[in-house]
Structures are given as C-alpha cells and as structure tokens.
Design an enzyme around this catalytic site. Structure first.
Site, short mmCIF file in Angstrom:
data_model
loop_
_atom_site.label_atom_id
_atom_site.label_comp_id
_atom_site.label_asym_id
_atom_site.label_seq_id
_atom_site.Cartn_x
_atom_site.Cartn_y
_atom_site.Cartn_z
N HIS A 1 0.80 -1.22 0.00
CA HIS A 1 0.00 0.00 0.00
C HIS A 1 0.84 1.28 0.00
CE1 HIS A 1 -3.77 1.84 -0.17
NE2 HIS A 1 -4.38 1.32 0.89
N ASP B 1 -2.31 1.78 -4.64
CA ASP B 1 -3.56 2.15 -3.98
C ASP B 1 -4.67 1.19 -4.38
OD1 ASP B 1 -2.48 4.38 -2.63
OD2 ASP B 1 -2.69 5.63 -4.42
#
Length: 431
Positions: free
Chosen positions: A403, A407
């Site tokens: 992450h 995204d």
C-alpha cells in the site's frame, strides 16, 4: 599454484554454503571436472575446477558459508596451465598498477594495500571511480564488501556496482550504535515440551531463508489484500477439450498455470505500475514482465522459479517454460538464474484445495496474486430468457499489494483485468 575462488553464481549473490567436496587434498582433478557442490539462494550448484592439477590445500569445510571471490583451495596446476595462469596474473597486476590513483576520499585515504582490506570478496583494489559511485549512492563499506567483482582477480568494476544497485534488495547499513533498545514488557511465551513424547525439528537452511524473507516482507510492506470471484467455466471447458490435442501437437502438458501466467502478463501490460519495485522513495518500473511461480518442493519448502518475458510468449511456449521449471523444482535441479529476476509473483493455492489465500509479497516486488481452487456450484446467471440458475466453475483471486505504492484503485483495477481475461477467455485460441 592456482588459487581456486568461490565463483560468482548469479546476480546479487554474495556468498554460498559448501555442501560437499568431491575431491580431497592430494587428489588429481581435470579442468572442468566438478570440484565441489555449493548451495546458494535455495539452489544447489556444482562448481568445476578451472585447471587440471593436484589439490594442495582445502580451506573450507562442509556447511561453511563462503563469500564470493574468497580463496577456497590451492591447486598445483599442470605445467602448461600453470604458465598460462601466471601470464594472466601478471597482466592483471600490470593493469591494476596502471589504474592506481591518488586517494580522494575517506574510503581511499589509506595506502592501496590497506584499501584492499575493504574488499573481502576477492577484489584487491577499490578504484577512485568505485569510491565516488559508492559515496553518491550511499553505499557503505560493508555493502561494498558484499558485491561480487567480475574484473581480473575478482576486481570490482563500475558495471558490478550498477548491477548491484539495480537489483538491490536488502541494503546493508553500517553497523548502528543502539543505545537503550526498547524492550517489550510482554513475556515470551514458554513452550511446554514433554520429553519422550514431543520432539524438536531444527529448521534447515532453506526454511530459515524463507522465514527471514517472510518476516522481512511483512515488516517492510503494509500489506492489503483484495478479493475477486471469477467465472472460469469457458476456460475450464476449453482446457478440458483441448489438453490432449495440445499435448499431441506441442509435446507439453496443458495445466492451468500457463493460462494464469498469460492472463497476468496481459493485465500487467494494461497496468504497468503493478510491475514495479520500491526502495525508500524510489519506484523502479520494470520493462520486462517476469512472472515468478511460487512452487512447493517435496520437502515442504517453497521456491519461486521464474517465467521470463511472459508477455512475449504464446501459450505453447508458456506451457513449456512452466513444465520445465516445475520439473526442475521437483528434482532439485533449478539453476540460480532460474529463480532470480521475477517482477511479479503468482501462487496457485488451489492445488492444495484452498478456496483462497492471503499471500505475502515476494520482495522487492509490490504485489502477489493467489489463485484459489476451481469449484463447481450453482450460480445465478443472466441469459436471453432472464435470470437462471446454472452450474458454473468458480474461482477466487486474492491480490496482496504494497500500500506504499499501490492504492486500492490500481490494485482493484489490475485484479479486475486479470479476472476479465479469465472470464472472457477466447475459446477460438489456437496453438
């Protein structure tokens, strides 16, 4: 006397473990005859002798970990080869003498003989150019010591440093000074062991490496996992109808793995930012699409052979690569280069009957995709007559991604693209 050094066995490999010597001191060995077996990066390799002669000294024993370039043995070469070796060493020394320059940094503030001590992998000199690159790229002395040199007598060259930087996975920092390290107040759980009933298994070398790699990955990347259910009824039917003809024409067994690799490679072409590596604040976008296949070994350990340039190969070529790599993994004959350079990894957890999984990212990649078991069940589908219930072949996909750089939009879009390729498989595919 010829110095036999630990050779460079692959990119970014800094050391290897001695498995066994096939010759003893006093034995005669022919050039290119296997002298010893070593283990490196999960792969066992045979190392041949560079010359013919008598083995005079062996400096390392079984299970010793030896840096690349280190002198491991001395061989009294045959007369002709001995002269050739002497000429080669003389030319190397002449070249090194011509290239020695005045020290220009703290790395080279000592005399050349002292500077040589900075290298433990066989290289005898750090040139001012290498030193300047190290300073610019924030390479510590400890890290320079680990880079295998491809020059004469293992000398470190500019290309070696840049190649190392390109594949740099675990930057080696200068030894930090830790003052009052934080300690946890939570007591370490005690393992109750019953003598004569329970027993202890010591981790083997590969299991230790896997454990270290998994812990490193979880500590490095904030993992997020997304799931998608796909209808692969048409894909399954096509494979079942064509697997015999496919094998007769190509000589290759058609499993689901090459079909999965093909779908992933196409999806990466649509979303290239999933095919990257990250280091600090830098994102390295990979042009090549090299798909790693997480593969279980007969021992229960895990290895990741690599299908290179998967986007450039047709289904027959992918099946050939997948079958060859799987067979080499089962027979423990994978070569070091066959488990290096992956840019994205897949794991077929369905082969073990798992519905889905939450795979751990194979560093320094940023995503890994797991394929669950293909299972038939009743599903509601839309037809020209309206909604109907039909028996469909369904499968879960689970994508774990980093992450820091991936995204939800990118991860979800990529996962959906893989699913689209599988659900909308072209049943007119030829081979």
């Amino acid at each position: 006397m010829v110095e036999f050094r630990m050779p460079k066995l692959g990119e970014s490999i800094a050391e290897a473990t001695v498995i066994s010597w096939l010759k003893n001191v006093g034995d005669y060995i022919a050039a290119e005859e296997t002298l010893l077996e070593v283990a490196t990066d999960k792969v066992d390799s045979e190392v041949p002798s560079p010359v013919s002669g008598i083995i005079k000294e062996i400096r390392f024993q079984k299970n010793d970990v030896v840096p690349v370039g280190t002198v491991m043995a001395l061989i009294e070469a045959s007369e002709g080869e001995s002269q050739l070796q002497s000429q080669s060493q003389s030319q190397s020394q002449t070249q090194q003498s011509a290239q020695v320059a005045e020290p220009s940094s703290p790395y080279a503030s000592a005399a050349p003989s002292s500077v040589a001590q900075l290298r433990q992998g066989g290289t005898t000199f750090l040139s001012p150019l290498i030193i300047s690159i190290a300073q610019k790229e924030n390479l510590s002395i400890e890290e320079l010591q680990l880079i295998p040199g491809s020059g004469a007598d293992g000398r470190l060259q500019k290309s070696d440093v840049y190649q190392y930087l390109k594949n740099r996975k675990y930057p080696v920092q200068s030894k930090p000074v830790v003052q009052n390290p934080p300690t946890s107040s939570y007591p370490k759980p005690k393992i109750n062991y019953t003598e004569g009933k329970d027993y202890i298994i010591e981790m083997d070398r590969m299991r230790k490496m896997i454990a270290d790699h998994m812990v490193y990955s979880k500590q490095t990347s904030p993992h997020v996992t997304s799931y998608l259910e796909v209808d692969v009824t048409d894909l399954v039917a096509w494979r079942n109808n064509h697997k015999e003809a496919f094998q007769a024409k190509t000589g290759q067994k058609l499993t689901f793995t090459p079909l999965f690799v093909e779908a992933v490679a196409k999806a990466i072409q649509a979303y290239p930012l999933i095919n990257v590596a990250v280091e600090d604040t830098k994102i390295f976008v990979r042009k090549d699409i090299n798909i790693g296949m997480a593969t279980a070994l007969p021992t229960g350990n895990l290895i990741v052979p690599v299908v290179r340039n998967a986007d450039t190969k047709d289904l027959a070529a992918l099946a050939s690569d997948v079958n060859q790599l799987a067979e080499s993994a089962r027979t423990n004959t994978l070569k070091p280069e066959q488990i290096q350079g992956s840019t994205f990894t897949i794991s077929n957890v369905g082969t073990f009957g798992s519905l889905m999984g939450t795979p751990i990212i194979n560093q320094p990649e940023v995503a890994i995709l797991a394929f669950g078991i293909i299972k038939k069940r009743p599903e509601v589908i839309t037809t020209a007559k309206g909604d109907e219930i039909a028996i469909r072949s369904m499968m879960f996909l689970s994508l774990s991604f980093d992450h820091r750089v991936v995204d939800g939009f990118l991860g979800g879009s990529f996962l959906r693209k893989v699913g689209d390729y599988l659900e909308q498989f072209d049943t007119n595919t030829t081979y």
